[in-house]
Design a protein around this motif. Structure first.
Motif, PDB file in Angstrom:
ATOM      1  N   MET A  18     -90.948   2.986 -17.106  1.00  0.00           N
ATOM      2  CA  MET A  18     -90.624   3.636 -15.838  1.00  0.00           C
ATOM      3  C   MET A  18     -91.208   5.053 -15.849  1.00  0.00           C
ATOM      4  SD  MET A  18     -86.704   2.177 -15.465  1.00  0.00           S
ATOM      5  CE  MET A  18     -86.462   2.770 -13.771  1.00  0.00           C
ATOM      6  N   ALA A  19     -92.550   5.119 -15.894  1.00  0.00           N
ATOM      7  CA  ALA A  19     -93.238   6.390 -16.123  1.00  0.00           C
ATOM      8  C   ALA A  19     -93.081   7.383 -14.982  1.00  0.00           C
ATOM      9  CB  ALA A  19     -94.721   6.127 -16.384  1.00  0.00           C
ATOM     10  N   ASN A  20     -92.927   6.902 -13.754  1.00  0.00           N
ATOM     11  CA  ASN A  20     -92.832   7.802 -12.605  1.00  0.00           C
ATOM     12  C   ASN A  20     -91.398   8.142 -12.224  1.00  0.00           C
ATOM     13  OD1 ASN A  20     -95.647   8.029 -12.164  1.00  0.00           O
ATOM     14  ND2 ASN A  20     -95.658   6.049 -11.121  1.00  0.00           N
ATOM     15  N   SER A  21     -90.446   7.568 -12.935  1.00  0.00           N
ATOM     16  CA  SER A  21     -89.026   7.807 -12.643  1.00  0.00           C
ATOM     17  C   SER A  21     -88.510   8.993 -13.442  1.00  0.00           C
ATOM     18  CB  SER A  21     -88.207   6.563 -12.982  1.00  0.00           C
ATOM     19  OG  SER A  21     -88.639   5.439 -12.242  1.00  0.00           O
ATOM     20  N   SER A  22     -87.476   9.654 -12.907  1.00  0.00           N
ATOM     21  CA  SER A  22     -86.905  10.793 -13.620  1.00  0.00           C
ATOM     22  C   SER A  22     -85.543  11.135 -13.038  1.00  0.00           C
ATOM     23  CB  SER A  22     -87.820  12.016 -13.515  1.00  0.00           C
ATOM     24  OG  SER A  22     -87.255  13.131 -14.188  1.00  0.00           O
ATOM     25  N   PHE A  23     -84.687  11.690 -13.887  1.00  0.00           N
ATOM     26  CA  PHE A  23     -83.426  12.256 -13.430  1.00  0.00           C
ATOM     27  C   PHE A  23     -83.590  13.728 -13.057  1.00  0.00           C
ATOM     28  CE2 PHE A  23     -81.866   8.471 -15.426  1.00  0.00           C
ATOM     29  CZ  PHE A  23     -80.680   8.170 -14.770  1.00  0.00           C
ATOM     30  N   PHE A  24     -84.790  14.277 -13.225  1.00  0.00           N
ATOM     31  CA  PHE A  24     -85.076  15.685 -12.925  1.00  0.00           C
ATOM     32  C   PHE A  24     -86.071  15.718 -11.771  1.00  0.00           C
ATOM     33  CE2 PHE A  24     -87.139  19.854 -14.171  1.00  0.00           C
ATOM     34  CZ  PHE A  24     -86.044  20.640 -13.818  1.00  0.00           C
ATOM     35  N   TYR A  25     -85.589  15.990 -10.570  1.00  0.00           N
ATOM     36  CA  TYR A  25     -86.405  15.846  -9.367  1.00  0.00           C
ATOM     37  C   TYR A  25     -87.695  16.670  -9.381  1.00  0.00           C
ATOM     38  CZ  TYR A  25     -87.654  15.433  -4.437  1.00  0.00           C
ATOM     39  OH  TYR A  25     -88.318  15.194  -3.267  1.00  0.00           O
ATOM     40  N   PRO A  26     -87.716  17.889  -9.922  1.00  0.00           N
ATOM     41  CA  PRO A  26     -88.979  18.636  -9.920  1.00  0.00           C
ATOM     42  C   PRO A  26     -90.125  17.918 -10.623  1.00  0.00           C
ATOM     43  CG  PRO A  26     -87.166  20.139 -10.333  1.00  0.00           C
ATOM     44  CD  PRO A  26     -86.584  18.744 -10.366  1.00  0.00           C
ATOM     45  N   GLU A  27     -89.829  16.936 -11.476  1.00  0.00           N
ATOM     46  CA  GLU A  27     -90.883  16.188 -12.160  1.00  0.00           C
ATOM     47  C   GLU A  27     -91.545  15.141 -11.266  1.00  0.00           C
ATOM     48  OE1 GLU A  27     -89.290  16.208 -16.795  1.00  0.00           O
ATOM     49  OE2 GLU A  27     -89.033  14.403 -15.570  1.00  0.00           O
ATOM     50  N   ILE A  28     -90.928  14.823 -10.148  1.00  0.00           N
ATOM     51  CA  ILE A  28     -91.431  13.728  -9.315  1.00  0.00           C
ATOM     52  C   ILE A  28     -92.717  14.122  -8.600  1.00  0.00           C
ATOM     53  CG2 ILE A  28     -90.918  12.234  -7.348  1.00  0.00           C
ATOM     54  CD1 ILE A  28     -89.336  11.605  -9.917  1.00  0.00           C
ATOM     55  N   ASP A  29     -93.710  13.270  -8.702  1.00  0.00           N
ATOM     56  CA  ASP A  29     -94.993  13.468  -8.041  1.00  0.00           C
ATOM     57  C   ASP A  29     -94.772  13.652  -6.535  1.00  0.00           C
ATOM     58  OD1 ASP A  29     -97.536  13.231  -6.902  1.00  0.00           O
ATOM     59  OD2 ASP A  29     -98.150  11.595  -8.222  1.00  0.00           O
ATOM     60  N   LYS A  30     -95.253  14.753  -5.999  1.00  0.00           N
ATOM     61  CA  LYS A  30     -95.042  15.044  -4.575  1.00  0.00           C
ATOM     62  C   LYS A  30     -95.658  13.990  -3.673  1.00  0.00           C
ATOM     63  CE  LYS A  30     -94.483  20.035  -5.105  1.00  0.00           C
ATOM     64  NZ  LYS A  30     -95.001  21.388  -4.761  1.00  0.00           N
ATOM     65  N   ALA A  31     -96.709  13.350  -4.147  1.00  0.00           N
ATOM     66  CA  ALA A  31     -97.366  12.318  -3.343  1.00  0.00           C
ATOM     67  C   ALA A  31     -96.516  11.055  -3.221  1.00  0.00           C
ATOM     68  CB  ALA A  31     -98.720  11.967  -3.935  1.00  0.00           C
ATOM     69  N   LEU A  32     -95.502  10.920  -4.088  1.00  0.00           N
ATOM     70  CA  LEU A  32     -94.670   9.714  -4.081  1.00  0.00           C
ATOM     71  C   LEU A  32     -93.281   9.962  -3.490  1.00  0.00           C
ATOM     72  CD1 LEU A  32     -95.499   8.254  -7.617  1.00  0.00           C
ATOM     73  CD2 LEU A  32     -96.416   7.524  -5.398  1.00  0.00           C
ATOM     74  N   ARG A  33     -92.990  11.166  -3.083  1.00  0.00           N
ATOM     75  CA  ARG A  33     -91.642  11.492  -2.602  1.00  0.00           C
ATOM     76  C   ARG A  33     -91.378  10.928  -1.208  1.00  0.00           C
ATOM     77  NH1 ARG A  33     -90.740  17.828  -4.530  1.00  0.00           N
ATOM     78  NH2 ARG A  33     -91.166  17.466  -6.757  1.00  0.00           N
ATOM     79  N   THR A  34     -90.103  10.677  -0.937  1.00  0.00           N
ATOM     80  CA  THR A  34     -89.673  10.202   0.380  1.00  0.00           C
ATOM     81  C   THR A  34     -88.619  11.149   0.938  1.00  0.00           C
ATOM     82  OG1 THR A  34     -88.007   8.791  -0.652  1.00  0.00           O
ATOM     83  CG2 THR A  34     -90.128   7.784  -0.151  1.00  0.00           C
TER      84      THR A  34
END
Length: 378
Positions: A226-242
């Motif tokens: 689960m490479a794109n998943s995280s419990f720390f939101y700042p790590e989330i790729d901006k291109a994948l955010r909803t």
């Protein structure tokens, strides 16, 4: 009482079979039942979901289905945010709310396997600064937090509009619980408590010597793929955010539900593409692609009811002759999610929406179950 807690209590009181019967009736009404000359099951599911999205005017929704060790359906519908034309994909990241909790339970059981703690240890043994305004807090065990029988109240405000991001957020939140009162003797009643799971996340950090988010990345997310998943939101790729949506009709929310103090109970950020892998590793009792996150026998702890309220360790359990389902729902500002596993059939469904419609999401999941696996696959 929060909408999420009300949903969980309703789930516990109502038999899943009743929901299914209601869904079957709606399928007749909307003409989404399979025709006399059956089309492929993925086309039937697609038709059913398209009808539901149209009927409820859902901004966005993503679904993954697994069976017998394979992903058999993985699709997304709608947009990342109303007013834009950015279509959703199965890889887009959503806030999964309380679907975070089984990840916490998995982390705790990993630490049990490694001899770092026992489920019946008092929480204060590992978090000496944990306290409530009631001397009975010393009796609260890790197991009681995991099955919501600690007697702890629930979170009153998540402060999504005032998030904390610092490394000390979890411990500060646990220390802030000192003014809270217990509802009853630990172990004597059921009360769904996000607060208890937030304390467990800090316990994972202190026992492991890592931050909660680091522990989850190293010991669960990365091994599962689960490479794109995280419990720390700042790590989330901006291109994948909803973007979440609230109200009816749905409108985009200006606030994304993230606050590091509530990471363990609520802030799993993931996609259905990666949650499909979470279903597969659990249905395969802890192993996926040669990576093992739990021993086989640990699922007897996670998936065995420990209370009169059909709760295992974080997971909810529904059983009747011929049916055994392991499930959890989630709902926070702008987002709703639901996961259900049928271990005996090797079946799992996860669904998430960027609209806070928890009951609708739950009903759609069981509608999918009836379309894809009528009579439990017979």
């Amino acid at each position: 009482m929060s909408e999420e807690v009300s949903l969980k209590l309703r789930i516990l009181r109502e038999a899943a079979q009743r929901i299914r019967m209601a869904v079957v009736c709606s399928l007749f009404m909307f003409g989404a039942l399979p025709p006399a000359h059956p089309q492929p099951v993925d086309a039937e599911i697609d038709s059913y979901l398209s009808n539901q999205i149209r009927a409820s005017e859902i901004p966005g929704l993503a679904v993954a289905i697994v069976r017998d060790g394979s992903i058999i359906f993985n699709r997304a519908y709608g947009v990342t945010k109303l007013g834009t034309d950015e279509g959703l994909t199965p890889e887009h990241i959503f806030h999964f709310a309380s679907l975070s909790k089984p990840f916490v339970a998995t982390a705790i059981v990993q630490l049990v396997e490694r001899g770092k703690l026992e489920l019946d240890d008092p929480v204060v043994k590992h978090l000496p600064y944990f306290r409530l305004a009631d001397e009975r807090y010393r009796e609260i065990t890790i197991r009681q937090m995991l099955n919501h029988t600690a007697g702890m109240p629930d979170v009153e405000s998540y402060e999504w509009n005032n998030p904390q991001f610092d490394d000390g957020a979890a411990e500060k939140y646990v220390r802030s619980m000192a003014s809270k009162m217990l509802l009853w003797d630990p172990g004597s009643g059921f009360q769904y408590s996000n607060m208890a799971f937030d304390a467990l996340g800090d316990l994972v950090a202190k026992v492991s010597g890592l931050s909660f988010e680091e522990y989850m990345r190293i010991n669960i997310l990365d091994p599962v793929g689960m490479a794109n998943s995280s419990f720390f939101y700042p790590e989330i790729d901006k291109a994948l955010r909803t973007t979440g949506h609230v109200g009816d009709p749905a409108t985009a929310s200006d606030i994304y539900p993230y606050n590091r103090r509530h990471a363990p109970s609520s802030t799993l950020n993931s996609s259905v593409a990666e949650m499909a892998r979470w279903m597969l590793v659990n249905l395969n009792r802890g192993v996926l692609d040669g990576q093992r996150i739990l021993r086989d026998e640990s699922y007897d702890l996670l998936w065995t009811s420990t209370t009169d309220h059909t709760v295992g360790l974080s997971w909810f359990i529904y059983e009747e002759p011929g049916i055994r389902e392991i499930f959890h729902g989630g709902s926070d500002l702008g987002f709703s999610s639901y996961i259900v596993l049928e271990p005996a059939n090797g079946v799992g469904i996860v669904l998430v929406s960027n609209w806070q419609i928890p009951e609708t999401v739950q009903e759609i999941v069981y509608g999918i179950m009836d379309v894809a696996f009528p009579l439990n696959g017979e």
